[in-house]
Design an enzyme around this catalytic site. Structure first.
Site, PDB file in Angstrom:
ATOM      1  N   ASP A   1       0.876  -1.182   0.000  1.00 17.84           N
ATOM      2  CA  ASP A   1       0.000   0.000   0.000  1.00 17.84           C
ATOM      3  C   ASP A   1       0.907   1.223   0.000  1.00 17.84           C
ATOM      4  O   ASP A   1       2.113   1.122   0.240  1.00 17.84           O
ATOM      5  CB  ASP A   1      -0.891  -0.008   1.257  1.00 17.84           C
ATOM      6  CG  ASP A   1      -1.770   1.237   1.367  1.00 17.84           C
ATOM      7  OD1 ASP A   1      -2.368   1.643   0.353  1.00 17.84           O
ATOM      8  OD2 ASP A   1      -1.856   1.828   2.463  1.00 17.84           O
ATOM      9  N   SER A   2       0.306   2.403  -0.241  1.00 18.63           N
ATOM     10  CA  SER A   2       1.076   3.647  -0.164  1.00 18.63           C
ATOM     11  C   SER A   2       1.602   3.880   1.247  1.00 18.63           C
ATOM     12  O   SER A   2       2.478   4.709   1.442  1.00 18.63           O
ATOM     13  CB  SER A   2       0.172   4.816  -0.540  1.00 18.63           C
ATOM     14  OG  SER A   2      -0.883   4.914   0.402  1.00 18.63           O
TER      15      SER A   2
ATOM     16  N   HIS B   1      -6.964   3.174   3.982  1.00 16.68           N
ATOM     17  CA  HIS B   1      -6.664   3.844   5.255  1.00 16.68           C
ATOM     18  C   HIS B   1      -7.931   4.067   6.089  1.00 16.68           C
ATOM     19  O   HIS B   1      -7.861   4.114   7.313  1.00 16.68           O
ATOM     20  CB  HIS B   1      -5.998   5.204   5.012  1.00 16.68           C
ATOM     21  CG  HIS B   1      -4.541   5.120   4.648  1.00 16.68           C
ATOM     22  ND1 HIS B   1      -4.105   4.670   3.432  1.00 16.68           N
ATOM     23  CD2 HIS B   1      -3.426   5.441   5.355  1.00 16.68           C
ATOM     24  CE1 HIS B   1      -2.778   4.718   3.387  1.00 16.68           C
ATOM     25  NE2 HIS B   1      -2.339   5.179   4.546  1.00 16.68           N
TER      26      HIS B   1
ATOM     27  N   CYS C   1      -4.506  -1.283  -1.971  1.00 12.51           N
ATOM     28  CA  CYS C   1      -4.633   0.158  -2.167  1.00 12.51           C
ATOM     29  C   CYS C   1      -5.530   0.389  -3.384  1.00 12.51           C
ATOM     30  O   CYS C   1      -5.214  -0.084  -4.482  1.00 12.51           O
ATOM     31  CB  CYS C   1      -3.247   0.737  -2.417  1.00 12.51           C
ATOM     32  SG  CYS C   1      -3.234   2.495  -2.781  1.00 12.51           S
TER      33      CYS C   1
ATOM     34  N   GLU D   1      -1.466   7.884   8.869  1.00  8.17           N
ATOM     35  CA  GLU D   1      -0.030   7.569   8.836  1.00  8.17           C
ATOM     36  C   GLU D   1       0.665   8.008  10.134  1.00  8.17           C
ATOM     37  O   GLU D   1       1.627   7.391  10.568  1.00  8.17           O
ATOM     38  CB  GLU D   1       0.646   8.270   7.648  1.00  8.17           C
ATOM     39  CG  GLU D   1       0.305   7.669   6.298  1.00  8.17           C
ATOM     40  CD  GLU D   1       0.889   6.283   6.082  1.00  8.17           C
ATOM     41  OE1 GLU D   1       2.069   6.073   6.386  1.00  8.17           O
ATOM     42  OE2 GLU D   1       0.141   5.395   5.615  1.00  8.17           O
TER      43      GLU D   1
ATOM     44  N   CYS E   1     -10.873   3.845   0.404  1.00 13.07           N
ATOM     45  CA  CYS E   1      -9.410   3.928   0.533  1.00 13.07           C
ATOM     46  C   CYS E   1      -9.074   3.061   1.736  1.00 13.07           C
ATOM     47  O   CYS E   1      -9.792   3.103   2.750  1.00 13.07           O
ATOM     48  CB  CYS E   1      -9.012   5.381   0.779  1.00 13.07           C
ATOM     49  SG  CYS E   1      -7.335   5.601   1.439  1.00 13.07           S
TER      50      CYS E   1
HETATM   51  N1  DGL Z   1      -4.626   3.501   0.868  1.00 13.93           N
HETATM   52  C1  DGL Z   1      -4.771   4.011  -0.416  1.00 13.93           C
HETATM   53  C2  DGL Z   1      -6.062   3.650  -1.108  1.00 13.93           C
HETATM   54  O1  DGL Z   1      -6.640   2.641  -0.827  1.00 13.93           O
HETATM   55  C3  DGL Z   1      -4.151   5.295  -0.851  1.00 13.93           C
HETATM   56  C4  DGL Z   1      -4.004   6.393   0.114  1.00 13.93           C
HETATM   57  C5  DGL Z   1      -3.066   7.461  -0.377  1.00 13.93           C
HETATM   58  O2  DGL Z   1      -1.866   7.208  -0.312  1.00 13.93           O
HETATM   59  O3  DGL Z   1      -3.525   8.513  -0.817  1.00 13.93           O
HETATM   60  O4  DGL Z   1      -6.512   4.357  -1.984  1.00 13.93           O
END
Ligand code: DGL
Length: 271
Positions: free
Chosen positions: A11-12, A190, A78, A156, A188
């Site tokens: 993931d990011s 997160h 992600c 984060e 997302c």
């Molecule tokens: N967790 C990510 C997603 O599912 C991306 C979040 C990000 O880095 O902007 O889209």
């Protein structure tokens, strides 16, 4: 490819831990190798080209010829990276790739009032993949989208219920509630980590839907289909890698995942 090889997940940043949780619950005997690209977070404000370059680097790391890596499958945990790079990774790597998309389809099936909200990153909502998703599954209902800049950064930092996070969640969910949504897609990875806070803000009558479990089920199907399930009886382990500072990654991953996770720094050539 041996069945004992790990599954790679990226993931990011730490958002994909919400998916890792579902994978661990469904596949207790697999070794899981998680890469948080926190040195490059957020992906949501980056160009598709940037995200493609990062996704290629991470997939190359996960499939490199090394006794600890060389994964048997990759999960793109992600939504934003899936939209930008899933096709590219599938064309470049032989290993099976499980990807994800916002849960528009189940949300459309679940809504009673015919109004669905989607919280996602700017990049995800702007992508052609999202437009195609709405085109395929969003017909007949009203879909209200809301980009959420800043939320990923707070997750984060491990800020799951501080004042700043609550304020942003209120700011982003208010327009959806004003539109009369009864179902909100957490588009997302997160955001499921903020589920208790989001539930508290929107109240018990609004259903929150994410795709972590569906991704875990898809991974299980893929591994079974290729006869790649781990045959080990002992519990699998998790290994964590980051492209950011190891100390802060360790702190956040400990908060979000629990236990005493070992976090290692991604080698320079993949960072
Ligand atoms: N967790 C990510 C997603 O599912 C991306 C979040 C990000 O880095 O902007 O889209």
């Amino acid at each position: 490819m041996p069945n004992s090889a790990p599954v790679g997940i990226f993931d990011s940043g730490v958002g994909g831990l919400s998916v890792l949780r579902d994978i661990r619950a469904l596949l207790p005997h697999e070794d899981l190798l998680y890469v948080a690209d926190s040195g490059h977070v957020p992906y949501g404000s980056k160009t598709p080209q940037y995200i493609q370059a990062r996704s290629l680097a991470l997939a190359s790391f996960l499939t490199r010829d090394h006794p600890e890596q060389h994964v048997k499958a990759i999960v793109i945990a992600c939504n934003t990276a899936t939209a930008a790079a899933a096709g590219l990774l599938r064309s470049r790597f032989e290993v099976p790739i499980v990807a994800m998309e916002p849960a528009v389809k189940p949300a459309v099936a679940a809504t009673r009032r015919g109004v669905v909200g989607v919280l996602a990153t700017v990049g995800m909502l702007r992508s052609a993949q999202f437009a195609a998703l709405l085109d395929r599954f969003g017909r007949g209902v009203e879909v209200v989208t809301q980009p959420c800049p800043g939320l990923v950064e707070l997750v984060e930092a491990g800020e799951l219920n501080g004042r700043a996070t609550r304020k942003l969640v209120e700011q982003y969910t208010t327009p959806l509630l004003e539109h009369g949504v009864d179902t909100i897609v957490l588009g997302c990875t997160h955001y499921p980590l903020l589920r208790p806070l989001i539930e508290d803000v929107v109240g018990p009558d609004i259903a929150l839907i994410d795709t972590g479990r569906a991704v875990a089920q898809q991974l299980r199907r893929v591994l079974e289909g290729r006869d790649l399930r781990s045959e080990r009886l002992a519990p699998g382990k998790e290994d964590f890698w980051t492209s950011a500072d190891v100390g802060s990654a360790q702190r956040v991953i400990r908060t979000l995942w629990g236990g005493e996770p070992t976090v290692r720094r991604l080698p320079e050539e993949f960072s």
